[in-house]
Scaffold this motif. Structure first.
Motif, PDB file in Angstrom:
ATOM      1  N   TRP A   1      45.141  26.733  52.051  1.00 54.11           N
ATOM      2  CA  TRP A   1      43.780  26.294  51.505  1.00 54.11           C
ATOM      3  C   TRP A   1      42.966  25.585  51.431  1.00 54.11           C
ATOM      4  N   TRP A   2      42.684  25.005  52.740  1.00 52.60           N
ATOM      5  CA  TRP A   2      41.777  24.454  52.946  1.00 52.60           C
ATOM      6  C   TRP A   2      41.323  24.919  54.737  1.00 52.60           C
ATOM      7  N   LYS A   3      41.251  25.550  54.872  1.00 54.28           N
ATOM      8  CA  LYS A   3      41.376  26.939  56.100  1.00 54.28           C
ATOM      9  C   LYS A   3      39.603  28.102  55.202  1.00 54.28           C
ATOM     10  N   ASP A   4      40.193  28.260  53.513  1.00 54.46           N
ATOM     11  CA  ASP A   4      38.871  28.873  53.237  1.00 54.46           C
ATOM     12  C   ASP A   4      38.940  28.272  51.613  1.00 54.46           C
TER      13      ASP A   4
ATOM     14  N   GLY B   1      37.733  31.005  49.457  1.00 57.13           N
ATOM     15  CA  GLY B   1      39.318  31.745  48.690  1.00 57.13           C
ATOM     16  C   GLY B   1      39.899  30.915  48.007  1.00 57.13           C
ATOM     17  N   ALA B   2      40.509  29.902  47.956  1.00 56.28           N
ATOM     18  CA  ALA B   2      41.811  29.206  47.237  1.00 56.28           C
ATOM     19  C   ALA B   2      41.119  29.232  46.122  1.00 56.28           C
ATOM     20  N   ALA B   3      39.314  28.768  45.317  1.00 59.67           N
ATOM     21  CA  ALA B   3      39.456  28.845  44.911  1.00 59.67           C
ATOM     22  C   ALA B   3      38.818  30.229  43.646  1.00 59.67           C
ATOM     23  N   ARG B   4      38.070  30.982  44.211  1.00 58.04           N
ATOM     24  CA  ARG B   4      38.281  32.149  43.476  1.00 58.04           C
ATOM     25  C   ARG B   4      39.685  33.260  43.730  1.00 58.04           C
ATOM     26  N   LYS B   5      40.511  32.871  44.353  1.00 57.42           N
ATOM     27  CA  LYS B   5      41.672  33.424  43.324  1.00 57.42           C
ATOM     28  C   LYS B   5      42.167  32.175  42.272  1.00 57.42           C
ATOM     29  N   LEU B   6      42.316  30.986  41.967  1.00 56.04           N
ATOM     30  CA  LEU B   6      42.805  30.176  41.078  1.00 56.04           C
ATOM     31  C   LEU B   6      41.691  31.005  40.234  1.00 56.04           C
ATOM     32  N   HIS B   7      40.665  30.718  39.649  1.00 57.94           N
ATOM     33  CA  HIS B   7      39.760  31.906  38.468  1.00 57.94           C
ATOM     34  C   HIS B   7      39.809  33.044  38.654  1.00 57.94           C
ATOM     35  N   GLU B   8      40.730  34.144  39.274  1.00 56.92           N
ATOM     36  CA  GLU B   8      41.163  35.506  38.901  1.00 56.92           C
ATOM     37  C   GLU B   8      42.691  35.046  38.002  1.00 56.92           C
ATOM     38  N   GLN B   9      43.351  34.346  38.225  1.00 61.15           N
ATOM     39  CA  GLN B   9      44.883  34.445  38.295  1.00 61.15           C
ATOM     40  C   GLN B   9      44.946  33.185  37.292  1.00 61.15           C
ATOM     41  N   LEU B  10      43.794  32.568  36.290  1.00 58.28           N
ATOM     42  CA  LEU B  10      43.115  32.167  35.904  1.00 58.28           C
ATOM     43  C   LEU B  10      42.910  32.779  34.279  1.00 58.28           C
ATOM     44  N   LEU B  11      42.465  34.138  35.274  1.00 57.92           N
ATOM     45  CA  LEU B  11      41.531  35.492  33.843  1.00 57.92           C
ATOM     46  C   LEU B  11      43.064  36.166  33.109  1.00 57.92           C
TER      47      LEU B  11
ATOM     48  N   VAL C   1      37.264  23.588  36.384  1.00 59.11           N
ATOM     49  CA  VAL C   1      36.256  22.591  37.540  1.00 59.11           C
ATOM     50  C   VAL C   1      36.659  22.377  38.490  1.00 59.11           C
ATOM     51  N   LEU C   2      35.063  23.017  39.643  1.00 61.95           N
ATOM     52  CA  LEU C   2      35.397  22.901  41.543  1.00 61.95           C
ATOM     53  C   LEU C   2      34.218  22.253  41.576  1.00 61.95           C
ATOM     54  N   GLU C   3      34.733  21.079  42.817  1.00 59.77           N
ATOM     55  CA  GLU C   3      33.869  20.383  44.118  1.00 59.77           C
ATOM     56  C   GLU C   3      34.005  20.320  44.981  1.00 59.77           C
ATOM     57  N   GLY C   4      32.749  20.474  45.859  1.00 59.36           N
ATOM     58  CA  GLY C   4      33.094  20.351  47.421  1.00 59.36           C
ATOM     59  C   GLY C   4      33.287  22.006  47.471  1.00 59.36           C
ATOM     60  N   GLY C   5      32.949  22.274  48.584  1.00 57.70           N
ATOM     61  CA  GLY C   5      33.365  23.587  48.933  1.00 57.70           C
ATOM     62  C   GLY C   5      34.108  24.644  48.174  1.00 57.70           C
ATOM     63  N   ALA C   6      34.514  24.294  46.957  1.00 58.54           N
ATOM     64  CA  ALA C   6      35.354  25.324  46.609  1.00 58.54           C
ATOM     65  C   ALA C   6      33.992  25.545  45.566  1.00 58.54           C
ATOM     66  N   LYS C   7      33.204  24.788  45.400  1.00 60.53           N
ATOM     67  CA  LYS C   7      32.361  25.820  45.306  1.00 60.53           C
ATOM     68  C   LYS C   7      31.865  27.169  44.966  1.00 60.53           C
ATOM     69  N   GLY C   8      31.956  27.257  46.523  1.00 56.26           N
ATOM     70  CA  GLY C   8      31.250  28.854  47.163  1.00 56.26           C
ATOM     71  C   GLY C   8      32.284  30.059  46.397  1.00 56.26           C
ATOM     72  N   GLY C   9      33.361  29.831  45.826  1.00 62.85           N
ATOM     73  CA  GLY C   9      34.088  30.810  45.321  1.00 62.85           C
ATOM     74  C   GLY C   9      34.532  31.718  44.234  1.00 62.85           C
ATOM     75  N   VAL C  10      33.163  30.200  43.898  1.00 56.53           N
ATOM     76  CA  VAL C  10      32.846  31.504  41.816  1.00 56.53           C
ATOM     77  C   VAL C  10      31.646  30.901  41.391  1.00 56.53           C
TER      78      VAL C  10
ATOM     79  N   ASN D   1      42.674  19.827  42.177  1.00 54.90           N
ATOM     80  CA  ASN D   1      44.393  19.435  42.818  1.00 54.90           C
ATOM     81  C   ASN D   1      45.347  20.338  42.163  1.00 54.90           C
ATOM     82  N   VAL D   2      44.702  21.516  41.395  1.00 49.45           N
ATOM     83  CA  VAL D   2      45.722  22.379  41.292  1.00 49.45           C
ATOM     84  C   VAL D   2      45.923  22.882  42.767  1.00 49.45           C
ATOM     85  N   VAL D   3      45.119  23.358  43.688  1.00 48.86           N
ATOM     86  CA  VAL D   3      45.206  24.379  44.170  1.00 48.86           C
ATOM     87  C   VAL D   3      45.836  23.852  45.292  1.00 48.86           C
ATOM     88  N   GLY D   4      45.394  22.170  45.800  1.00 51.64           N
ATOM     89  CA  GLY D   4      46.113  21.575  46.204  1.00 51.64           C
ATOM     90  C   GLY D   4      47.231  21.274  46.564  1.00 51.64           C
ATOM     91  N   THR D   5      48.079  21.453  45.678  1.00 51.67           N
ATOM     92  CA  THR D   5      49.547  21.597  45.741  1.00 51.67           C
ATOM     93  C   THR D   5      49.978  22.200  46.132  1.00 51.67           C
TER      94      THR D   5
END
Length: 122
Positions: free
Chosen positions: A20-23, A26-36, A48-57, A11-15
């Motif tokens: 982001w939909w192309k990767d 990568g979008a999940a990894r970027k969000l994770h890095e920003q949260l750190l 919380v990650l789902e679907g293809g985003a799980k591959g990033g973190v 939901n956050v990435v999708g705003t």
């Protein structure tokens, strides 16, 4: 009592229409890095990650951020995480723009904020 921020990653990435939909990973990894490095006021962050985003973190804990991979839909996992934290006596805030999820987490004692609140901190 701890304060816990649960982030609806999809939901956050999708705003942000930044491709982001192309990767999704990568979008999940970027969000994770920003949260750190973000100055969130909560003691703990659950991403919380789902679907293809799980591959990033990978799932697990990095500093104050714990990443959870949703086995099916993210909403059910977010609700379960919110309920578990609230039952421990923690103050729980969920970041989502999903109004149906908003109502469900309110039922377990969590409050919600919109993704724009978090994005402003990042």
């Amino acid at each position: 009592m701890a304060t816990v921020l649960i982030v609806d990653g999809a939901n956050v990435v999708g705003t942000r229409p930044d491709g982001w939909w192309k990767d999704r990973a990568g979008a999940a990894r970027k969000l994770h890095e920003q949260l750190l490095v973000a100055g969130v006021p909560q003691d703990q962050v659950v991403l919380v990650l789902e679907g293809g985003a799980k591959g990033g973190v990978r799932p697990g804990k990095d500093a104050h951020v714990r990443t959870v991979h949703a086995p099916k839909d993210g909403d059910a996992t977010i609700l379960a995480e919110a309920k578990r934290a609230a039952e421990r006596g923690d103050r729980v805030t969920v970041v989502t723009a999903d109004r149906a999820l908003d109502a469900r987490v309110a039922g377990v004692g969590a409050t919600t904020v919109r993704p724009s609140w978090l994005l402003d901190l990042l």
